[in-house]
Design a protein around this motif. Structure first.
Motif, short mmCIF file in Angstrom:
data_model
loop_
_atom_site.label_atom_id
_atom_site.label_comp_id
_atom_site.label_asym_id
_atom_site.label_seq_id
_atom_site.Cartn_x
_atom_site.Cartn_y
_atom_site.Cartn_z
N ARG A 116 0.82 -1.21 0.00
CA ARG A 116 0.00 0.00 0.00
C ARG A 116 0.85 1.25 0.00
NH1 ARG A 116 -5.20 0.45 3.52
NH2 ARG A 116 -3.91 2.15 4.26
N GLU A 117 2.05 1.14 0.57
CA GLU A 117 2.91 2.31 0.63
C GLU A 117 3.35 2.76 -0.75
OE1 GLU A 117 3.64 4.22 3.16
OE2 GLU A 117 2.53 3.00 4.58
N THR A 173 -0.52 3.91 -3.26
CA THR A 173 -1.15 5.24 -3.19
C THR A 173 -0.39 6.30 -3.97
OG1 THR A 173 -2.19 4.72 -1.10
CG2 THR A 173 -1.92 7.04 -1.62
N PRO A 174 0.94 6.44 -3.75
CA PRO A 174 1.63 7.44 -4.56
C PRO A 174 1.55 7.14 -6.05
CG PRO A 174 3.12 6.43 -2.94
CD PRO A 174 1.78 5.84 -2.73
N ALA A 225 -0.91 5.64 -7.68
CA ALA A 225 -2.24 6.03 -8.17
C ALA A 225 -2.35 7.55 -8.25
CB ALA A 225 -3.31 5.47 -7.24
N ALA A 226 -1.79 8.25 -7.26
CA ALA A 226 -1.88 9.71 -7.24
C ALA A 226 -1.12 10.31 -8.43
CB ALA A 226 -1.34 10.27 -5.93
N TRP A 227 0.11 9.79 -8.67
CA TRP A 227 0.87 10.28 -9.83
C TRP A 227 0.15 9.97 -11.13
CZ3 TRP A 227 5.21 13.27 -10.44
CH2 TRP A 227 5.95 13.56 -9.28
N ALA A 280 -3.11 9.41 -11.67
CA ALA A 280 -4.32 10.22 -11.83
C ALA A 280 -3.96 11.63 -12.26
CB ALA A 280 -5.11 10.26 -10.52
N THR A 281 -2.91 12.19 -11.64
CA THR A 281 -2.50 13.55 -11.98
C THR A 281 -2.04 13.63 -13.42
OG1 THR A 281 -1.84 13.85 -9.70
CG2 THR A 281 -1.07 15.48 -11.27
N VAL A 290 -5.14 13.53 -15.66
CA VAL A 290 -5.90 14.78 -15.63
C VAL A 290 -5.15 15.89 -16.36
CG1 VAL A 290 -6.67 16.62 -14.09
CG2 VAL A 290 -7.20 14.24 -13.57
N LEU A 291 -3.83 15.92 -16.14
CA LEU A 291 -2.99 16.91 -16.81
C LEU A 291 -3.08 16.75 -18.33
CD1 LEU A 291 -1.48 18.80 -15.04
CD2 LEU A 291 0.62 17.54 -15.50
N GLY A 337 -5.54 15.45 -20.06
CA GLY A 337 -6.85 15.90 -20.53
C GLY A 337 -6.93 17.42 -20.60
N VAL A 384 -5.87 13.37 -7.32
CA VAL A 384 -5.07 14.53 -7.72
C VAL A 384 -4.87 15.46 -6.52
CG1 VAL A 384 -4.96 16.56 -9.21
CG2 VAL A 384 -5.80 14.41 -10.13
N TRP A 390 -2.27 14.00 -4.44
CA TRP A 390 -0.96 14.25 -5.07
C TRP A 390 -0.48 15.66 -4.76
CZ3 TRP A 390 0.90 17.62 -8.86
CH2 TRP A 390 2.19 17.31 -9.35
N TYR A 420 2.40 14.51 -2.43
CA TYR A 420 3.52 13.98 -3.20
C TYR A 420 4.16 14.97 -4.16
CZ TYR A 420 1.39 9.71 -1.51
OH TYR A 420 0.85 8.76 -0.71
N THR A 477 1.04 6.47 4.40
CA THR A 477 -0.15 6.11 3.63
C THR A 477 -1.32 5.78 4.56
OG1 THR A 477 1.28 5.24 1.92
CG2 THR A 477 -1.02 4.64 1.80
#
Lengths: 283, 288
Positions: A2-3, A6-7, A9-11, A13-14, A17-18, A20, B92, B95, B99, B187
């Motif tokens: 999990r550690e 999460t990062p 998925a966050a990277w 997703a960003t 979105v960027l 798009g 996002v 993030w 991050y 996390t």
């Protein structure tokens, strides 16, 4: 596991979105830029807008904004003063006013259009006109202008009021001569926010200020706003996409400029506050 | 004796302005109801959901005023957009707050702010010229429920991101330290402490986004094809309540015009119900 999930998925997703967002912005730039010239800004539209420029449409847009500001600014500032001045306050009435302004901010724009059409255009006999459109936009921008102006007035250091009162100044002099000028950058930022919102609006204008693409002669003439022009060119005029994109680029440039001005006003405001009250600079 | 002075004048003028500003929303609701009355009286509220279809003009006997397909289209577009925007927007926002290297975070946040200011008609233009042909090449006709959902998604995403970032930043650092002291990794602290603590703000962001999606007109109008029908799939064209008003108000007269105001009333009721529904559980918990 999990550690890292999460990062990751966050990277991811960003990045998506960027991609798009950039896709859309670059698309507008790419398709809009070739048609952009001095002539586009200075000429009247020809052939239903497929050729020519947007000069009369820019003029109508400015007129509509001017009407909206002329109506919303005095009303908004006075309301903000009433809401922020503690001794004028009547708690229950104040809560009711705030609630109703929150509700106003949540009304869908097409409902503002219905209202503006029924009231300003039909019931008050203004027809499809700059005046109807401007007043409709004034109703829309009012909650934004009031909220930022009130926050600005409240953020002033209380010493300002106290010292002025100790000098024996009247409340009206304190508010109009001291607090309003001191809060000017915040009031300006709120006004610019309202202008940005009004510039972006389309649905509320179609049935209030109308479609006519000639330069308005008076505020009772119909005038087409830039956003309505983009809509009409892309939906109702086959072959109008090129000029629709160029008009969209002009609109975006205006909005970016207004955003930048808003931020500059807000920065100036924070600096002014920290000069009056050193602790405010850290907030 | 009443003495006129500038303080009194200031109180009177600003008080009057505040009352006037507060009355506007009541005027709006009042006028929309007033204009809906002829249709509601003549047709009754039931026909707006049971008629054969939406044929508000033409032969009087053959007219129909069914708004149900448009209510469904409105809800499907808005909910679809939110189902995409909620998880992506949260990620996002995470993030940006957790991050992002400073050199990257600032420009990205500025870009998101810029997207929030892009007029809906520009989103619509992009959807119409770029997105719809792409979908059409895959599943004709292109202008569809799916294109409506995608454009709305992109439109409400900045709202979700910016409000969620604000909610996450408002969580006090002590909570993180406490989580770390309990042996949670970063996390674990994020998902079990920070995000739950920001729950209220995140919920507010989603309600705001859903209300905007329901009320959006131009972007949806330009990309969904505007055929009045119950959609069978994501690729069917649909017409939302907002688009219906924008398309027909220009030439509507009498009952037709009044029926469009009924549509507006329904729209306002949807948004109000949503905001109230979001308020209720929070109130209930506070009193529990």
């Amino acid at each position: 596991m999990r550690e890292t999930a999460t990062p990751l998925a966050a990277w991811g997703a960003t990045a998506a979105v960027l991609a798009g967002a950039l896709w859309m912005l670059i698309d507008v730039l790419w398709r809009g830029a070739p048609g952009l010239s001095m002539g586009f800004l200075l000429e009247a539209p020809r052939d239903a807008g497929r050729a020519g420029g947007v000069a009369p449409i820019l003029l109508s847009t400015i007129w509509i904004l001017a009407v909206a500001l002329a109506a919303a600014l005095p009303l908004g500032l006075a309301t903000a003063i009433w809401l922020s001045e503690s001794t004028l306050q009547r708690p229950r009435l104040q809560r009711a006013v705030r609630l109703s302004l929150d509700m106003l901010a949540g009304v869908p724009s097409i409902v503002f259009g219905l209202f503006g059409n029924a009231v300003f255009a039909v019931a008050l006999g203004m027809g499809l006109s700059i005046l109807s459109g401007g007043l409709t936009l004034a109703c829309m921008a009012l909650p934004i202008i009031i909220r930022t102006a009130e926050e600005g007035l409240r953020a002033l250091p209380p010493e300002l009021r106290l010292q002025a009162a100790a000098l024996g100044l009247r409340r009206s002099r304190i508010v109009l001569g001291l607090l309003l000028p001191a809060a000017l950058p915040a009031l300006l930022a709120g006004t610019l926010l309202g202008i940005g919102r009004a510039l972006a609006e389309t649905a509320a204008l179609i049935f209030t200020s109308g479609y006519v693409d000639r330069a308005p002669q008076s505020w009772l003439d119909s005038g087409r706003a830039l956003s309505v022009h983009i809509y009409d060119l892309s939906m109702n005029v086959p072959g109008g996409e090129h000029n629709a994109y160029t008009a969209a680029l002009v609109l975006m440039a205006l909005i970016v400029a207004i955003n930048a001005a808003t931020q500059a006003a807000a920065r100036h405001w924070r600096r002014a506050l920290s000069w009056q009250d050193p602790a405010a600079g850290d907030r | 004796m009443f003495r006129w002075n500038s303080d009194r004048a200031l109180a009177a003028v600003t008080g009057l302005a505040a009352r006037l500003a507060a009355v506007i929303v009541l005027l709006i609701i009042g006028f929309v109801i007033l204009q809906s009355v002829p249709a509601l009286q003549e047709l009754g509220p039931v026909r707006f959901f049971t008629d054969d279809g939406w044929y508000p003009t033409g032969e009087v006997a053959a007219r129909g005023y069914n708004l149900a397909p448009m209510v469904v289209a409105t809800v499907l577009c808005a909910v679809g957009a939110l189902l995409l925007a909620a998880p992506l927007g949260l990620l996002v926002a995470v993030w940006l707050t957790e991050y992002a290297p400073a050199a990257l975070g600032r420009p990205v946040e500025a870009l998101v702010g810029l997207m929030a200011g892009v007029p809906s008609v520009v989103y619509g233009l992009w959807g119409l010229v770029t997105l719809v042909p792409l979908i059409a090449a895959w599943q004709p006709p292109g202008a569809s429920l799916l294109s409506g959902i995608l454009v709305l998604f992109l439109m409400v995403l900045p709202t979700v991101i910016l409000a969620t970032v604000a909610a996450l930043r408002a969580v006090t650092p002590e909570w993180r330290m406490a989580a770390a002291a309990l042996g949670m990794g970063p996390t674990g602290a994020l998902w079990r402490v920070v995000v739950p603590a920001a729950r209220g703000g995140i919920r507010g962001a989603l309600v705001l986004a859903l209300a905007r999606a329901i009320g959006e007109t131009m972007a949806v109008l330009m990309v969904t094809g505007n055929v009045v029908r119950m959609p069978d799939s994501l690729f069917d064209p649909v017409r939302t309540l907002t688009a219906n008003i924008a398309l027909e108000l220009a030439y509507a007269v009498d009952l037709h015009r009044s029926a469009l105001f009924v549509g507006g009333l329904l729209l306002a009721a949807l948004v109000a119900a949503l905001v109230l529904a979001a308020e209720r559980p929070r109130e209930a918990r506070r009193h529990a």
